[in-house]
Scaffold this motif. Structure first.
Motif, PDB file in Angstrom:
ATOM      1  N   LEU A  63      55.361  40.272  96.174  1.00 16.36           N
ATOM      2  CA  LEU A  63      55.426  41.663  95.733  1.00 16.36           C
ATOM      3  C   LEU A  63      56.728  42.330  96.158  1.00 16.36           C
ATOM      4  CD1 LEU A  63      51.747  42.802  96.414  1.00 16.36           C
ATOM      5  CD2 LEU A  63      52.830  42.364  94.203  1.00 16.36           C
ATOM      6  N   PHE A 359      55.612  48.284  96.685  1.00 18.75           N
ATOM      7  CA  PHE A 359      54.537  47.587  95.981  1.00 18.75           C
ATOM      8  C   PHE A 359      54.106  48.265  94.689  1.00 18.75           C
ATOM      9  CE2 PHE A 359      52.607  45.492 100.046  1.00 18.75           C
ATOM     10  CZ  PHE A 359      53.716  44.663 100.121  1.00 18.75           C
ATOM     11  N   LEU A 363      53.035  46.472  90.969  1.00 23.00           N
ATOM     12  CA  LEU A 363      51.585  46.408  90.818  1.00 23.00           C
ATOM     13  C   LEU A 363      51.088  47.306  89.681  1.00 23.00           C
ATOM     14  CD1 LEU A 363      50.358  46.162  94.512  1.00 23.00           C
ATOM     15  CD2 LEU A 363      50.191  44.428  92.723  1.00 23.00           C
ATOM     16  N   ARG A 366      51.659  45.174  86.698  1.00 21.05           N
ATOM     17  CA  ARG A 366      50.658  44.108  86.635  1.00 21.05           C
ATOM     18  C   ARG A 366      49.284  44.668  86.237  1.00 21.05           C
ATOM     19  NH1 ARG A 366      51.089  39.143  88.889  1.00 21.05           N
ATOM     20  NH2 ARG A 366      53.117  38.536  89.716  1.00 21.05           N
ATOM     21  N   ILE A 379      46.062  40.948  90.904  1.00 22.72           N
ATOM     22  CA  ILE A 379      45.173  42.100  90.730  1.00 22.72           C
ATOM     23  C   ILE A 379      43.751  41.731  91.136  1.00 22.72           C
ATOM     24  CG2 ILE A 379      44.181  43.721  89.056  1.00 22.72           C
ATOM     25  CD1 ILE A 379      47.086  44.317  89.806  1.00 22.72           C
TER      26      ILE A 379
END
Length: 393
Positions: A63, A359, A363, A366, A379
């Motif tokens: 990440l 992050f 994220l 994602r 995830i």
């Protein structure tokens, strides 16, 4: 006539702005709700640091790498100056600690900081007081202006057709195929909702009859106006107390279920950062108070902060500054909580970041991809379900 949305994102801080932007890029109809015209949240009072170097597991290293890549193109993608740069992070080691031992404690991270002597530390940061340290660590550290970055996400979201409404969310009501969000100005309907409200997520979900193991500290800083004094580095202590404070406070989740309970423990990790316009943010006190609306004595906190700052960075200790207080979310295992909530499959949470600014952008991307049908193992790993199963990642 009431408009229906595919997604309602609650909270327009850094997290909510990023999630809303990534969802609308995928073609969803998205409403972004924020209770304050000018958010008064963790984004507003963040140091803006990007610890790309700090990944300590395969997951967090991945990440961090993806965060670095994302920031490399983000200004261009959002068509905004987010003040992305690199600077030297200086991690001070107190006089009572062995520098070699402290240095070794960072051996597990992707890019361990380099140990400096007292003289080398003061050459790197001339404002540092050599009499109170036994050395320091340094590593290159990313940095942004967090408010400008959140606003850049919001403006890009609006350009793509997203809607932003300033209204406080009071309650979420989940049905089989939809959810209604009651606010101070109206009721909104959506297929799904993402709760991106940081430190107030637990209370908001509780008020809707949903239990969630997400927590918060009361964080306190001082902020100055632009000044001609120049700080060459971003300064923080090498031995951060905040993570241990968080770990200790989550030993008994039942304690968090009553706002009347108070954990009196508080810590001060003395640090400073200067933004490109010359402003300083000085801090940080972290305090565990179960009630998110608990009052804190600003005068006592400011005195405590300034007295410690006068030892580490004496040239900054007397600068005129305004005291600020916000909530900072965290999770029991220091990993984000991302995904649908058990028994409420159309309610999603996106919270609990220990390294948020790094992050969140990868994220959020994602997350939007996974919602669009592209299965994502990361995830899955960050699902709220892991907290009930007590699964270690």
């Amino acid at each position: 006539m009431q408009k229906n949305y595919d997604w309602i994102v609650v909270g327009a801080g850094f997290t909510g702005a990023s999630v809303a932007y990534e969802l609308i890029k995928k073609g969803f109809a998205v409403l972004l709700l924020e209770q304050n015209p000018k958010p008064d949240n963790a984004t507003r009072y963040s140091y803006g640091g990007l610890a790309f170097w700090s990944g300590s597991t395969a997951l967090t290293r991945q990440l961090c790498d993806q965060g670095r890549q994302r920031y490399g193109i983000l200004s261009s993608e959002l068509n905004a100056d987010i003040e992305f740069r690199e600077l030297d992070l200086l991690l001070t080691i107190d006089r009572e600690s062995d520098p070699d031992v402290v240095c070794q404690s960072y051996g597990h991270v992707a890019q361990p900081p380099r140990l400096l002597s007292i003289k080398e530390a003061c050459l790197l940061e001339p404002l540092l007081n050599p009499d109170v340290i036994s050395g320091a660590l340094t590593v290159r550290h990313g940095h942004i202006e967090p408010e400008k970055t959140a606003q850049a996400f919001i403006q890009a979201f609006l350009r793509l057709g997203g809607e932003l409404v300033i209204s406080q969310v009071l309650q979420l009501n989940s049905f089989q195929k939809s959810i209604t969000v009651t606010t101070t100005t109206g009721i909104y309907k959506s297929a799904k909702i993402a709760v991106c409200t940081g430190g107030i997520s637990r209370k908001l979900l509780q008020e809707s009859g949903i239990s969630m193991q997400t927590y918060f500290t009361h964080a306190e800083i001082l902020e100055t106006a632009p000044t001609e004094i120049k700080l060459s580095t971003l300064v923080m202590p090498a031995k951060l107390q905040r993570f241990q404070l968080e770990a200790n406070s989550t030993q008994n989740d039942e304690f968090w279920c009553n706002d009347g309970n108070e954990i009196e423990t508080s810590i001060l990790d003395t640090g400073a950062v200067q933004f490109l316009d010359g402003r300083f943010r000085l801090g940080q006190i972290s305090r565990i108070l179960v009630n998110p609306n608990a009052t804190v004595d600003a005068k006592i906190s400011e005195h405590w902060l300034r007295s410690h700052l006068s030892q580490i960075l004496p040239g900054l200790a007397s600068l005129p500054a305004i005291y600020h207080h916000c909530l900072v979310a965290f999770s029991k295992d220091n990993l984000p909580i991302i995904g649908s909530i058990a028994e409420h499959e159309n309610i999603y949470i996106f919270s609990g970041f220990s390294n948020p600014l790094v992050f969140i952008p990868p994220l959020a991307q994602r997350f939007a991809n996974s919602i669009s049908g592209h299965d994502d193992e990361i995830i899955h790993q960050l699902s709220p379900n892991r907290l009930k199963k007590n699964v270690e990642i």
